[in-house]
Design a protein around this motif. Structure first.
Motif, PDB file in Angstrom:
ATOM      1  N   THR A  53       0.847  -1.186   0.000  1.00 33.12           N
ATOM      2  CA  THR A  53       0.000   0.000   0.000  1.00 33.12           C
ATOM      3  C   THR A  53       0.886   1.242   0.000  1.00 33.12           C
ATOM      4  O   THR A  53       1.913   1.281   0.681  1.00 33.12           O
ATOM      5  CB  THR A  53      -0.948   0.026   1.212  1.00 33.12           C
ATOM      6  N   GLU A  55       0.801   5.663   0.008  1.00 32.42           N
ATOM      7  CA  GLU A  55       0.047   6.900   0.184  1.00 32.42           C
ATOM      8  C   GLU A  55       0.519   7.890  -0.867  1.00 32.42           C
ATOM      9  O   GLU A  55       1.661   8.359  -0.820  1.00 32.42           O
ATOM     10  CB  GLU A  55       0.235   7.471   1.587  1.00 32.42           C
ATOM     11  N   PRO A  68      -4.984   6.543  -0.926  1.00 31.84           N
ATOM     12  CA  PRO A  68      -4.325   5.251  -0.700  1.00 31.84           C
ATOM     13  C   PRO A  68      -4.290   4.427  -1.984  1.00 31.84           C
ATOM     14  O   PRO A  68      -5.309   4.291  -2.666  1.00 31.84           O
ATOM     15  CB  PRO A  68      -5.189   4.592   0.380  1.00 31.84           C
ATOM     16  N   GLN A  70      -3.237   0.710  -3.650  1.00 34.13           N
ATOM     17  CA  GLN A  70      -2.999  -0.689  -3.303  1.00 34.13           C
ATOM     18  C   GLN A  70      -2.371  -1.417  -4.479  1.00 34.13           C
ATOM     19  O   GLN A  70      -2.834  -1.315  -5.608  1.00 34.13           O
ATOM     20  CB  GLN A  70      -4.311  -1.372  -2.903  1.00 34.13           C
ATOM     21  N   HIS A 110     -15.963   4.561  -1.859  1.00 30.18           N
ATOM     22  CA  HIS A 110     -16.839   3.872  -0.927  1.00 30.18           C
ATOM     23  C   HIS A 110     -17.761   4.904  -0.272  1.00 30.18           C
ATOM     24  O   HIS A 110     -17.308   5.733   0.522  1.00 30.18           O
ATOM     25  CB  HIS A 110     -16.016   3.143   0.143  1.00 30.18           C
ATOM     26  N   ARG A 115     -14.234   7.301   1.265  1.00 27.40           N
ATOM     27  CA  ARG A 115     -12.803   7.208   0.984  1.00 27.40           C
ATOM     28  C   ARG A 115     -12.595   6.713  -0.442  1.00 27.40           C
ATOM     29  O   ARG A 115     -13.376   5.927  -0.972  1.00 27.40           O
ATOM     30  CB  ARG A 115     -12.116   6.246   1.957  1.00 27.40           C
ATOM     31  N   ILE A 117      -9.977   4.725  -3.000  1.00 25.18           N
ATOM     32  CA  ILE A 117      -8.893   3.748  -3.027  1.00 25.18           C
ATOM     33  C   ILE A 117      -8.545   3.486  -4.483  1.00 25.18           C
ATOM     34  O   ILE A 117      -9.425   3.211  -5.306  1.00 25.18           O
ATOM     35  CB  ILE A 117      -9.285   2.441  -2.311  1.00 25.18           C
ATOM     36  N   GLN A 119      -6.678   1.083  -7.024  1.00 26.48           N
ATOM     37  CA  GLN A 119      -6.078  -0.229  -7.246  1.00 26.48           C
ATOM     38  C   GLN A 119      -5.122  -0.104  -8.424  1.00 26.48           C
ATOM     39  O   GLN A 119      -5.529   0.032  -9.570  1.00 26.48           O
ATOM     40  CB  GLN A 119      -7.159  -1.278  -7.535  1.00 26.48           C
TER      41      GLN A 119
END
Length: 461
Positions: A53, A55, A68, A70, A110, A115, A117, A119
């Motif tokens: 992960t 930042e 974030p 991933q 989400h 938040r 995210i 990928q």
């Protein structure tokens, strides 16, 4: 590993964005994923069981937004192989803290946690070593270095009067009540409480600099003896706006002494703290210092009757030395808290890398031993059954066994190499014997036995 253009052809059109704001959320409201390319700065990189992960920080106007990112194991390995083939450097050598990086992948929002995210599907380092956030910090610092403190308000000085204190903090902040509680607890009715005026200011990262500049300009010099800018702790992106040069200039030009008390333990001061008359780690720390100043100004502690009063010059000199010693003690306490936090983070990363390399070493050791034993058994069976009249086939198998064993041994030696943080930091002396034992473990039983007895100096620095 395909580049960004090849990824775009296979995945579809890319949407280049500079921030994770309402525009992105509106696009994601109708779908679960959105293909994006984001250029930012790597601020943190951690290893997880399912992958890695990162930042990713992106400057947006007068603030910073972090997303974030991933990486699953397959993507991380593919990116690492692609970079190693082209530059002979691995994944961690390219993506270090403060380095610029471009990430292409699927962005998910989400609604429950609000938040974003990302990928990752592809990652490439930028041509410039310094990321956009670090570059902005350098520009901000250069802009405020030209400002020096005025002669009428020296650095670290307190005003002669401490009767009216204006506090700039969020609407629901408990800074004023915390300061008043400290004064009432320490003073115990022997000193007079100053009058606190609370001016609510929104501490949203995107508008805090603009709001504070307007609030400082609206304060009249005759209505306040001291101004305190305070807020609780938070993520580093929430506090980054205090580096804004316009805010630092407003603090510098304010006719009333301005002090800053932001709850954080950062490595370095922000520009607001540099230009303020004084700064504190928390509002409570400001309250303790205010109590000491009120005792000194109001004379609440009366001297003993039998004691001959000291001359005024000696009293002032002793008070100055005492203030300097208290300031030094406060700085040492803050430095100790920061160093303890950094030592704990570094040793946690050290243990994670050491455990991962030890696990890989045990697996490689037993896989090599099993492979050599199997091939040796095959050769012995071929010779015993006389299936091969000459030694060509056994010789080829022996050479193949030696090559495979050499490759496994080379990979194992790479895993034995010390983690990158240990090349510039010293491990505790009393833990060196345990570290050597962990690196020498060659079977699962010994590996588990060693890691069941981790020294306390590594887990609790």
């Amino acid at each position: 590993m395909e580049n960004l253009e090849q990824w775009a052809e296979k995945r579809g059109p890319l949407i280049a964005i500079a921030e994770a704001g309402e525009l992105v959320r509106s696009h994601l409201a109708s779908s679960s994923k959105m293909r994006v390319v984001i250029t930012g700065e790597c601020r943190e990189l951690k290893s997880l069981k399912s992958g890695w992960t990162m930042e990713l920080a992106v400057p947006v106007d007068r603030a910073v937004v972090s997303i974030p990112v991933q990486f699953d194991r397959a993507t991380k390995d593919a990116v690492g192989q692609y970079l190693y083939r082209h530059t002979q450097r691995n994944f961690l050598q390219h993506f270090t803290v403060g380095a610029g990086v471009t990430i292409a992948g699927d962005l998910t929002y989400h609604p429950a946690t609000h938040r974003l995210i990302l990928q990752a599907r592809q990652a490439q380092p930028e041509k410039t070593i310094q990321g956009p956030v670090s570059a902005a910090e350098t520009l901000h610092l250069t802009a405020v270095q030209q400002l020096t403190h005025r002669g009428d308000i020296p650095k670290g000085s307190w005003p002669e009067r401490l009767e009216r204190v204006t506090v700039l903090s969020p609407d629901n902040s408990k800074a004023v009540t915390d300061i008043q509680a400290v004064i009432e607890n320490k003073g115990k009715g022997s000193i007079q409480l100053p009058k606190f005026t609370h001016v609510p200011v929104s501490m949203n990262r995107h508008t805090v600099a603009e709001k504070l500049v307007k609030a400082l300009a609206a304060i009249d010099q005759g209505s306040a003896d001291l101004i305190l800018i305070t807020r609780g702790g938070g993520h580093w992106t929430d506090l980054w706006s205090f580096n804004d040069p316009e805010l630092a200039r407003a603090i510098h030009q304010c006719p009333v002494p301005v002090m800053v008390a932001i709850g954080h333990a950062a490595d370095h001061k922000n520009n607001a703290e540099r230009l303020a008359v004084d700064h504190f780690s928390t509002p409570t720390a400001f309250g303790h210092e205010l109590v000491r100043k009120l005792f000194a100004r109001n004379g609440a502690r009366k001297p003993r009757a039998a004691t001959v009063p000291a001359p005024a010059s000696q009293t002032a000199s002793a008070q100055t030395q005492l203030d300097a010693q208290r300031e030094r003690c406060r700085e040492l306490e803050q430095m100790n808290a920061v160093n303890s936090s950094h030592a704990k983070e570094w040793r946690g990363a050290f243990l994670n890398e050491l455990h991962a390399s030890g696990t890989a070493r045990v697996k490689n050791h037993w896989a090599t031993a099993a492979l050599i034993a199997t091939l040796a058994g095959v050769i012995a069976a071929m010779i015993a059954t006389a299936k091969s009249e000459d030694l060509t086939a056994p010789t080829v198998i022996l050479v193949a066994t030696a090559v495979i064993a050499g490759l496994c041994l080379r990979h194992r030696r790479q895993a034995d190499a010390p983690p990158r943080p240990t090349r510039t930091r010293a491990v505790p002396v009393d833990a060196i014997e345990w570290i050597n034992a962990a690196r020498k473990a060659r079977n699962p039983r010994r590996h588990r036995a060693v890691w069941a007895q981790v020294p306390a100096t590594l887990t609790n620095p």
